[in-house]
Write an enzyme that holds these catalytic residues in place. Structure first.
Site, PDB file in Angstrom:
ATOM      1  N   GLU A  80       1.535  -3.073   2.436  1.00 13.74           N
ATOM      2  CA  GLU A  80       2.414  -1.972   2.856  1.00 13.74           C
ATOM      3  C   GLU A  80       3.883  -2.370   2.704  1.00 13.74           C
ATOM      4  OE1 GLU A  80       1.178   0.867   3.554  1.00 13.74           O
ATOM      5  OE2 GLU A  80      -0.914   0.462   4.098  1.00 13.74           O
ATOM      6  N   CYS A 142      -0.901   1.122  13.292  1.00 15.90           N
ATOM      7  CA  CYS A 142      -0.494   0.170  12.257  1.00 15.90           C
ATOM      8  C   CYS A 142       0.934   0.420  11.808  1.00 15.90           C
ATOM      9  CB  CYS A 142      -1.432   0.268  11.054  1.00 15.90           C
ATOM     10  SG  CYS A 142      -3.084  -0.344  11.405  1.00 15.90           S
ATOM     11  N   HIS A 161      -3.202  -4.182   5.165  1.00 14.59           N
ATOM     12  CA  HIS A 161      -4.404  -3.476   5.622  1.00 14.59           C
ATOM     13  C   HIS A 161      -5.629  -4.120   4.991  1.00 14.59           C
ATOM     14  CE1 HIS A 161      -2.513   0.369   7.249  1.00 14.59           C
ATOM     15  NE2 HIS A 161      -3.463   0.047   8.116  1.00 14.59           N
TER      16      HIS A 161
END
Length: 194
Positions: A80, A142, A161
């Site tokens: 991410e 998250c 993730h």
């Protein structure tokens, strides 16, 4: 010092692969020069935020890496790039969502990690699993955790993730994959400092 977090159980996931992967990483270590600390975060907005604030104010790590479970991913590790401030409508494990559906009332819309995930993604491969790049961590705990950490850590945070555990994706496998990815991240941190 580098800091790592995984998440506790939520919904049908009684064992959260993110925490299992982080514990496995901790066993493996990142070489002699890296002091690594780990912590399990609850799937609760406010509590996770308090813990992250504490990590940055007391430990001041060089890098904090958060690992989360992507239930939609079957055999994917997702890097991410940024955290988003608004749009947190989904309720956490305690049934709450943040005030104003946002992380920081005065915070920027999104914060990018100082780690260039695209470079990382191009230069890394883990046998047996695909790695992809993402600019949307999903507007749940998250994403919320990531944004908070980027905010307090001036961008020196990363979020990965991982998929749920399965026969092919074991905790050992994820721990080893994290080790490969994070060593590359730390190398990037070192290059940025020089």
């Amino acid at each position: 010092l580098s800091f790592f977090s995984g998440f506790g159980p939520f919904r049908q996931y009684l064992v959260n692969s993110s925490w299992e992967a982080v514990k496995e990483l901790s066993k493996r270590g990142l070489g002699e020069n890296v002091n690594l600390r780990i912590m399990q975060l609850p799937v609760v907005y406010q509590k996770a935020k308090e813990q992250i604030c504490k990590i940055w104010t007391t430990l001041q790590p060089l890098l904090t890496v958060h690992v989360g479970l992507a239930s939609s991913a079957t055999a994917l590790i997702i890097l991410e790039q940024c955290g988003k401030n608004k749009g947190y409508q989904e309720r956490d494990a305690c049934g709450f969502h943040p005030e104003g559906a946002c992380c920081m009332l005065d915070g920027p819309e999104k914060i990018q990690s100082t780690i260039n995930m695209k470079t990382l993604w191009k230069n890394i491969s883990v046998e047996g699993i695909d790695i992809i790049l993402s600019r949307d961590a999903g507007r749940y705990i998250c994403d919320y955790t990531y944004y908070t950490s980027l905010y307090y850590g001036n961008g020196r945070a990363a979020f990965i993730h991982v998929p749920p555990l399965s026969e092919s994706v074991t905790a050992e496998f994820l721990g080893k994959a994290l080790q490969t990815i994070i060593l590359a991240m730390l190398e990037q941190c070192g290059e940025q400092r020089e």
